[in-house]
Design a protein around this motif. Structure first.
Motif, PDB file in Angstrom:
ATOM      1  N   ASN A 157      72.829  68.303  20.717  1.00  0.00           N
ATOM      2  CA  ASN A 157      72.380  68.448  19.326  1.00  0.00           C
ATOM      3  C   ASN A 157      70.895  68.735  19.251  1.00  0.00           C
ATOM      4  N   ASP A 158      70.103  68.014  20.028  1.00  0.00           N
ATOM      5  CA  ASP A 158      68.651  68.165  20.014  1.00  0.00           C
ATOM      6  C   ASP A 158      68.136  67.843  21.414  1.00  0.00           C
ATOM      7  N   PRO A 159      67.549  68.814  22.107  1.00  0.00           N
ATOM      8  CA  PRO A 159      67.081  68.562  23.469  1.00  0.00           C
ATOM      9  C   PRO A 159      66.106  67.383  23.573  1.00  0.00           C
ATOM     10  N   ALA A 160      65.172  67.267  22.632  1.00  0.00           N
ATOM     11  CA  ALA A 160      64.187  66.179  22.694  1.00  0.00           C
ATOM     12  C   ALA A 160      64.853  64.813  22.533  1.00  0.00           C
ATOM     13  N   GLU A 161      65.853  64.729  21.661  1.00  0.00           N
ATOM     14  CA  GLU A 161      66.555  63.456  21.465  1.00  0.00           C
ATOM     15  C   GLU A 161      67.466  63.122  22.648  1.00  0.00           C
ATOM     16  N   SER A 162      67.955  64.125  23.348  1.00  0.00           N
ATOM     17  CA  SER A 162      68.843  63.901  24.493  1.00  0.00           C
ATOM     18  C   SER A 162      68.082  63.618  25.782  1.00  0.00           C
ATOM     19  N   MET A 163      66.813  64.018  25.830  1.00  0.00           N
ATOM     20  CA  MET A 163      66.040  63.877  27.058  1.00  0.00           C
ATOM     21  C   MET A 163      66.001  62.443  27.597  1.00  0.00           C
ATOM     22  N   PRO A 164      65.783  61.397  26.795  1.00  0.00           N
ATOM     23  CA  PRO A 164      65.744  60.051  27.368  1.00  0.00           C
ATOM     24  C   PRO A 164      67.034  59.649  28.101  1.00  0.00           C
ATOM     25  N   PHE A 165      68.182  60.078  27.575  1.00  0.00           N
ATOM     26  CA  PHE A 165      69.449  59.765  28.246  1.00  0.00           C
ATOM     27  C   PHE A 165      69.473  60.364  29.645  1.00  0.00           C
ATOM     28  N   TYR A 166      69.115  61.624  29.750  1.00  0.00           N
ATOM     29  CA  TYR A 166      69.173  62.319  31.031  1.00  0.00           C
ATOM     30  C   TYR A 166      68.014  61.914  31.953  1.00  0.00           C
ATOM     31  N   ARG A 167      66.830  61.697  31.382  1.00  0.00           N
ATOM     32  CA  ARG A 167      65.660  61.340  32.187  1.00  0.00           C
ATOM     33  C   ARG A 167      65.702  59.864  32.588  1.00  0.00           C
ATOM     34  N   ASP A 168      65.751  58.990  31.601  1.00  0.00           N
ATOM     35  CA  ASP A 168      65.652  57.552  31.869  1.00  0.00           C
ATOM     36  C   ASP A 168      66.989  56.935  32.236  1.00  0.00           C
ATOM     37  N   GLY A 169      68.068  57.422  31.625  1.00  0.00           N
ATOM     38  CA  GLY A 169      69.392  56.891  31.925  1.00  0.00           C
ATOM     39  C   GLY A 169      69.932  57.385  33.256  1.00  0.00           C
ATOM     40  N   LEU A 170      70.024  58.710  33.408  1.00  0.00           N
ATOM     41  CA  LEU A 170      70.551  59.282  34.648  1.00  0.00           C
ATOM     42  C   LEU A 170      69.503  59.361  35.757  1.00  0.00           C
ATOM     43  N   GLY A 171      68.233  59.327  35.384  1.00  0.00           N
ATOM     44  CA  GLY A 171      67.183  59.367  36.394  1.00  0.00           C
ATOM     45  C   GLY A 171      66.749  60.766  36.804  1.00  0.00           C
ATOM     46  N   LEU A 172      67.020  61.764  35.955  1.00  0.00           N
ATOM     47  CA  LEU A 172      66.598  63.124  36.268  1.00  0.00           C
ATOM     48  C   LEU A 172      65.134  63.311  35.888  1.00  0.00           C
ATOM     49  N   GLU A 173      64.487  64.262  36.532  1.00  0.00           N
ATOM     50  CA  GLU A 173      63.091  64.546  36.218  1.00  0.00           C
ATOM     51  C   GLU A 173      63.010  65.767  35.312  1.00  0.00           C
ATOM     52  N   VAL A 174      62.051  65.744  34.391  1.00  0.00           N
ATOM     53  CA  VAL A 174      61.809  66.897  33.527  1.00  0.00           C
ATOM     54  C   VAL A 174      61.040  67.926  34.344  1.00  0.00           C
ATOM     55  N   ARG A 175      61.552  69.130  34.384  1.00  0.00           N
ATOM     56  CA  ARG A 175      60.894  70.201  35.133  1.00  0.00           C
ATOM     57  C   ARG A 175      60.209  71.207  34.231  1.00  0.00           C
ATOM     58  N   ASN A 176      60.750  71.406  33.027  1.00  0.00           N
ATOM     59  CA  ASN A 176      60.168  72.376  32.110  1.00  0.00           C
ATOM     60  C   ASN A 176      60.581  71.997  30.692  1.00  0.00           C
ATOM     61  N   ASP A 177      59.653  72.108  29.757  1.00  0.00           N
ATOM     62  CA  ASP A 177      59.902  71.816  28.352  1.00  0.00           C
ATOM     63  C   ASP A 177      59.349  73.010  27.583  1.00  0.00           C
ATOM     64  N   VAL A 178      60.239  73.828  27.029  1.00  0.00           N
ATOM     65  CA  VAL A 178      59.844  75.129  26.492  1.00  0.00           C
ATOM     66  C   VAL A 178      60.203  75.254  25.015  1.00  0.00           C
ATOM     67  N   ALA A 179      59.248  75.718  24.233  1.00  0.00           N
ATOM     68  CA  ALA A 179      59.494  76.114  22.851  1.00  0.00           C
ATOM     69  C   ALA A 179      59.135  77.590  22.772  1.00  0.00           C
ATOM     70  N   ASN A 180      60.084  78.406  22.296  1.00  0.00           N
ATOM     71  CA  ASN A 180      59.860  79.842  22.258  1.00  0.00           C
ATOM     72  C   ASN A 180      60.644  80.454  21.099  1.00  0.00           C
ATOM     73  N   GLU A 181      59.957  81.113  20.207  1.00  0.00           N
ATOM     74  CA  GLU A 181      60.571  81.819  19.087  1.00  0.00           C
ATOM     75  C   GLU A 181      61.559  80.957  18.294  1.00  0.00           C
ATOM     76  N   GLY A 182      61.151  79.732  18.007  1.00  0.00           N
ATOM     77  CA  GLY A 182      61.972  78.841  17.203  1.00  0.00           C
ATOM     78  C   GLY A 182      63.033  78.074  17.974  1.00  0.00           C
ATOM     79  N   PHE A 183      63.148  78.303  19.257  1.00  0.00           N
ATOM     80  CA  PHE A 183      64.126  77.581  20.079  1.00  0.00           C
ATOM     81  C   PHE A 183      63.401  76.630  21.020  1.00  0.00           C
ATOM     82  N   HIS A 184      64.107  75.592  21.459  1.00  0.00           N
ATOM     83  CA  HIS A 184      63.546  74.590  22.353  1.00  0.00           C
ATOM     84  C   HIS A 184      64.580  74.273  23.413  1.00  0.00           C
TER      85      HIS A 184
END
Length: 134
Positions: A13-40
Motif C-alpha cells: 500500500n505504501d512503501p514507507a509504511e511497509s519498510m519497518p516490517f521488512y527492515r526491522d521485522g525481517l531484518g533486511l537492509e535498505v539499499r535504495n529509497d527513491v522518489a521519482n515523478e510522483g512515485f516512491h
C-alpha cells in the motif's frame, strides 16, 4: 553464460509504511529509497544475498490507472503471490515479526514434507512464509 535474479517486486500500500516490517521485522537492509515523478519505491535486501533486491512499490507506481486499480484490488484480497524466506532461527524471527504487528496465519510447525515453517501477512496483506530446514 550466467543468469541470476536481481530484483523481485513486492506490491504494498505504501512503501514507507511497509519498510519497518521488512527492515526491522525481517531484518533486511535498505539499499535504495527513491522518489521519482510522483512515485516512491524502496529496494531492500539481505546481507546474506547482496545480489538480490526486493522492490517495495505501490500498486499505481509506473502503471496505468486501470492496471493499478486492479493490482490494488488483488492486494486488498490478499491473493498476490506469496514470498518465501528461509532462516536459521524460525522461532526468533517469528516472535520478532509478531512484535511488529504481523498478522499470524500459521505459527511455526514441522511440515510433513520437511521444513519447519510459519506464515504471516505483511502490513499490506501479502503472505510471507518462512522456512527453517531441519
Amino acid at each position: 553464460m550466467t543468469i541470476s535474479l536481481q530484483y523481485c517486486n513486492i506490491t504494498v500500500n505504501d512503501p514507507a509504511e511497509s519498510m519497518p516490517f521488512y527492515r526491522d521485522g525481517l531484518g533486511l537492509e535498505v539499499r535504495n529509497d527513491v522518489a521519482n515523478e510522483g512515485f516512491h519505491w524502496i529496494t531492500m535486501g539481505s546481507p546474506d544475498q547482496p545480489e538480490l533486491e526486493l522492490v517495495l512499490s505501490a500498486p499505481h507506481a509506473g502503471r496505468s490507472q486501470a492496471d493499478g486499480d486492479q493490482l490494488q484490488e488483488l492486494l486488498v484480497k490478499g491473493v498476490l503471490p506469496m514470498l518465501v524466506f528461509s532462516t536459521d532461527n524460525l522461532d526468533a524471527l517469528f516472535e520478532r515479526l509478531v512484535s511488529f504487528g504481523a498478522e499470524v496465519l500459521q505459527e511455526p510447525m514441522d511440515q510433513p514434507w520437511g521444513p519447519r515453517d510459519c506464515a504471516v501477512r505483511d502490513p499490506s496483506g501479502n503472505m510471507i512464509r518462512i522456512n527453517q530446514n531441519k
